[in-house]
Enzyme design. Structure first.
Site, PDB file in Angstrom:
ATOM      1  N   HIS A 384       0.816  -1.215   0.000  1.00  0.00           N
ATOM      2  CA  HIS A 384       0.000   0.000   0.000  1.00  0.00           C
ATOM      3  C   HIS A 384       0.853   1.271   0.000  1.00  0.00           C
ATOM      4  CE1 HIS A 384      -3.704   1.981  -0.017  1.00  0.00           C
ATOM      5  NE2 HIS A 384      -4.337   1.361   0.962  1.00  0.00           N
ATOM      6  N   ASP A 388      -2.093   2.455  -4.590  1.00  0.00           N
ATOM      7  CA  ASP A 388      -3.334   2.872  -3.945  1.00  0.00           C
ATOM      8  C   ASP A 388      -4.397   1.791  -4.104  1.00  0.00           C
ATOM      9  OD1 ASP A 388      -2.223   5.290  -3.214  1.00  0.00           O
ATOM     10  OD2 ASP A 388      -2.875   6.291  -5.061  1.00  0.00           O
TER      11      ASP A 388
END
Length: 413
Positions: A384, A388
């Site tokens: 992450h 995204d």
């Protein structure tokens, strides 16, 4: 006299461990005969004879650590085995059974060596024979953890006797006791298993790993495979599987979402302008990930052929370092073992990995009606920090759409 050296390791490999010698001192060999195997963090490398001759000395024993290009033995080219360089007979070893037969001319009885005991003795490494001499434990009575049940130096250091063994130590007590079905066996982790364990642990601790899921209707792909598999195999000489289409679908999705094909190097993001997809394979030595190079330039037949080739090498422990290095994305197929759903762990420095799973018939709502369809769960684990959530979900949906409608790949839609 020539040196037998370990292979030259790449910069990413610091050292290796000798896991097996296939020859003994004084043994005559031919050019390219297998002498020893060295296990590194990535693969097992073979050391072969440079020429016809005799192995005169073994410098590094089984379980010894060796460096790149380090001398592990000595070799005399052109020599032949003789009494001068044959393996010495250990006087402490029990004599082989003697079978007497009278010579035709009435001479003295002739001794015949028990070939099985001699073969068993030669199959043991010098380190094992030395440990056997010091401990008084017969290696043939010890449970071996090496390839094919071969007894290693580590086994002799802490021997676990076979269930039917009656060997006792000098004190008269059994070296290992059988407890019926409640037995234990302690085996050291291989370098490859240690490396896999450390990398997986690091991936879970050092990345912001998150997993998103989706499901794919496999019926269109299964129908296409059933219709064309015979023609495909006849023309290309390889069977048509599901993996090739997933590789091509993933390649197309990586083109659309470059962040998924990127990697992190410190504070820098490295966007790769090529598509090297690793395919996770389970082997006897542990999980390995051979890499398909430039999948955007490969046909489905090329993919199937290369996967089959790399899979065969993995099972035989013959993968080379070049087959394992690099990779910008990984696909893992736990479905071949029956896994319904899982969260695959990242393969650093890659930032994403796709998990395929088992195909099961499930009731699905289609145009307001319930239909039984072959469905597969897909999982995408991603870092992450780099990717995204929106990109990850759209990437996985792209793979889903391409698999559910394979014609989109052909039409470049």
């Amino acid at each position: 006299m020539a040196d037998i050296k370990a292979p030259v390791f790449p910069e990413s490999v610091a050292d290796g461990t000798i896991v097996e010698w296939h020859v003994t001192e004084g043994q005559q060999v031919n050019r390219d005969d297998l002498l020893a195997e060295i296990e590194t963090d990535k693969v097992v490398l073979e050391v072969v004879a440079p020429d016809n001759g005799v192995v005169t000395k073994i410098v590094k024993e089984v379980d010894d650590t060796v460096l790149s290009d380090e001398i592990i033995g000595q070799f005399e080219a052109g020599a032949s085995a003789s009494a001068d360089n044959a393996p010495a007979v250990d006087p402490d070893q029990p004599a082989a059974p003697v079978q007497a037969k009278q010579a035709a001319d009435g001479g003295e009885p002739v001794q015949a060596t028990d070939k099985k005991d001699e073969a068993d003795h030669k199959d043991q490494s010098p380190a094992v024979r030395k440990a056997a001499k010091e401990s008084g434990v017969d290696p043939k009575e010890v449970e071996g953890s090496g390839r094919g049940g071969r007894v290693t130096k580590t086994d002799m250091a802490n021997p676990t006797l076979k269930a039917d063994s009656s060997i006792k130590s000098d004190s008269g007590r059994p070296v290992a006791e059988s407890m019926g079905e409640r037995t234990e066996k302690r085996v050291p982790m291989t370098r490859l298993r240690k490396t896999v364990a450390n990398r997986l642990l690091a991936a879970s601790q050092e990345t912001a790993m998150l997993t998103t899921f989706n499901e794919v209707n496999m019926k269109p792909l299964m129908d296409m495979r059933a219709k064309y598999k015979d023609q495909f195999e006849k023309r290309h000489g390889v069977r048509l599987g599901f993996m090739s289409l997933f590789v091509k679908a993933a390649t197309e999705a990586l083109k659309r979402f470059p962040a998924v094909n990127a990697s992190l190097d410190g504070d820098d993001i490295v966007y790769h302008g090529f598509y090297d997809i690793g395919v996770a394979v389970s082997s006897d030595r542990g999980l390995v990930v051979p890499v398909l190079r430039d999948t955007d330039r490969m046909s489905m037949a090329d993919v199937e052929s290369r996967i089959r080739e790399l899979g065969g090498l993995a099972q035989k422990g013959k993968l080379g370092l070049d087959d394992m290095t690099g990779g910008t994305f990984t696909i893992s197929n736990g479905g071949v073992f029956g896994s319904l759903m899982s969260t695959p762990i990242l393969n650093p420095p890659q930032t994403a990995i796709l998990g395929m799973h088992a195909i099961n018939d499930r009731p699905m709502a289609v145009d307001g009606k319930v239909e039984i369809l072959p469905m597969m769960y897909l999982a995408l684990s991603y870092d992450h920090r780099m990717i995204d959530g929106k990109e990850a979900v759209q990437f996985l949906v792209t793979i889903k759409e391409l698999v559910e409608d394979p014609a989109m790949l052909l039409l470049d839609l």
